[in-house]
Motif scaffolding. Sequence first.
Motif, short mmCIF file in Angstrom:
data_model
loop_
_atom_site.label_atom_id
_atom_site.label_comp_id
_atom_site.label_asym_id
_atom_site.label_seq_id
_atom_site.Cartn_x
_atom_site.Cartn_y
_atom_site.Cartn_z
N TYR A 126 1.08 -1.14 -0.07
CA TYR A 126 -0.30 -0.26 -0.04
C TYR A 126 0.90 1.50 0.31
O TYR A 126 0.18 2.19 -0.25
N ASP A 127 2.02 0.97 -0.48
CA ASP A 127 3.37 2.13 -0.04
C ASP A 127 2.89 2.82 1.08
O ASP A 127 2.72 4.44 0.88
N LEU A 128 2.22 2.57 2.18
CA LEU A 128 2.52 3.47 3.79
C LEU A 128 3.69 3.05 4.72
O LEU A 128 3.80 1.86 5.08
N CYS A 129 3.87 4.09 5.02
CA CYS A 129 4.61 3.46 6.29
C CYS A 129 4.66 4.01 7.77
O CYS A 129 3.66 5.74 7.43
N THR A 130 4.16 3.99 8.74
CA THR A 130 4.07 4.07 10.01
C THR A 130 5.19 4.57 10.87
O THR A 130 6.11 3.26 11.20
N VAL A 131 5.22 5.91 11.58
CA VAL A 131 6.37 5.61 13.35
C VAL A 131 5.27 5.24 14.34
O VAL A 131 3.98 6.71 14.32
N THR A 132 5.63 4.70 14.92
CA THR A 132 4.07 4.94 16.77
C THR A 132 5.60 5.19 17.95
O THR A 132 6.42 4.27 17.70
N LEU A 133 5.19 5.97 18.59
CA LEU A 133 6.73 6.07 19.58
C LEU A 133 5.01 5.77 20.54
O LEU A 133 3.91 6.27 21.37
N ALA A 134 5.89 5.21 21.99
CA ALA A 134 4.95 4.75 23.31
C ALA A 134 5.46 6.31 23.97
O ALA A 134 5.81 6.82 23.21
N GLY A 135 4.52 6.46 25.33
CA GLY A 135 5.01 7.42 25.93
C GLY A 135 6.44 8.09 26.68
O GLY A 135 6.78 9.03 27.58
N TRP A 136 6.90 7.24 26.20
CA TRP A 136 8.24 7.61 26.69
C TRP A 136 8.84 8.56 26.21
O TRP A 136 9.80 9.56 26.50
N HIS A 137 8.39 8.81 24.96
CA HIS A 137 8.79 9.72 24.11
C HIS A 137 7.49 11.12 23.47
O HIS A 137 8.09 11.59 23.00
N HIS A 138 6.63 11.25 25.10
CA HIS A 138 5.77 12.32 24.61
C HIS A 138 6.95 13.52 25.25
O HIS A 138 7.07 14.12 25.95
N GLY A 139 6.49 14.27 23.77
CA GLY A 139 6.95 15.72 24.20
C GLY A 139 8.33 16.16 23.55
O GLY A 139 8.82 16.89 24.18
N ILE A 140 9.16 14.79 23.51
CA ILE A 140 10.95 15.35 23.31
C ILE A 140 11.40 15.48 21.84
O ILE A 140 11.71 15.09 21.38
N SER A 141 10.12 14.94 21.19
CA SER A 141 10.36 15.05 19.50
C SER A 141 9.91 15.62 18.82
O SER A 141 8.86 16.74 19.08
N ALA A 142 9.94 16.25 17.45
CA ALA A 142 9.85 17.10 16.43
C ALA A 142 10.37 16.85 15.24
O ALA A 142 11.09 15.52 15.03
N GLY A 143 9.78 17.45 14.40
CA GLY A 143 10.00 17.49 13.06
C GLY A 143 8.42 17.23 12.35
O GLY A 143 7.98 18.16 12.68
N LEU A 144 8.81 17.09 11.06
CA LEU A 144 6.87 17.71 10.08
C LEU A 144 5.88 16.04 11.20
O LEU A 144 4.99 17.06 10.08
N PHE A 145 6.41 15.39 11.62
CA PHE A 145 5.58 14.50 11.84
C PHE A 145 4.86 15.17 13.51
O PHE A 145 3.69 14.95 14.40
N GLY A 146 5.91 16.60 13.42
CA GLY A 146 4.58 17.29 15.20
C GLY A 146 5.41 17.24 16.47
O GLY A 146 6.94 16.55 15.96
N THR A 147 5.02 17.55 17.49
CA THR A 147 5.91 17.73 18.79
C THR A 147 5.54 16.10 19.40
O THR A 147 6.02 16.47 20.92
N ASN A 148 4.36 15.79 19.21
CA ASN A 148 3.83 14.96 20.01
C ASN A 148 3.73 14.70 21.62
O ASN A 148 4.40 14.20 22.24
N ASP A 149 2.86 15.71 21.51
CA ASP A 149 2.91 16.48 23.36
C ASP A 149 1.10 16.40 23.30
O ASP A 149 0.83 16.87 23.94
N ASN A 150 0.30 16.33 22.05
CA ASN A 150 -1.16 16.74 22.36
C ASN A 150 -1.14 17.52 22.35
O ASN A 150 -2.60 18.03 22.76
#
Length: 186
Positions: A102-126
Amino acid sequence: MYDLASKCSVLLAKDFVHSAFTVILNEETRNSRSLYVEMNQTVISIYPQLKISKMYNFSFTEENCQVLDQSLENSTMNSRRGTNKIEVSDQKGVSVSCDFQYDLCTVTLAGWHHGISAGLFGTNDNEAGNEWMMPNGSFTDNVQEFTQSWQVNKCSLVPKKEKPCPITAKQNICKVFFEEPHSLLR
């Protein structure tokens, strides 16, 4: 959801606190893209259109051409390859999977990574209000400006040439069995 108009490599997500992972969307030749995933001193390049992936281990100070197929048991990263899917994960709750059908890739982060990442996928802090944060900490609502701010090579750097790994005797046997045009096992 938005179309990525950039013809440059862009940072999708990175752990900016512990440097636990980096995910980059690379522009390749002939309008194809690859996914660069770095975790635990290991790099995986995934080429969805070609339905292949390459793994490299950089845990030593020198550039290392270690073939990871044999050493994944000792690695802190797990990799599963199915007919049309590859999934890579680590013990810290980072998972990247690509479904080639399906030419589909996903990135999944556990709660440990809440609010410490950034990029085009956003800040992951809800927090919806800061998803369009640029690397300099300012915000935009312009897709082009947002995309350009996360470019990793500014479209001017020549990609680093990968040194070919030396071919071992076992790899030669596999090549003869599975890659040669006259082989019945191809």
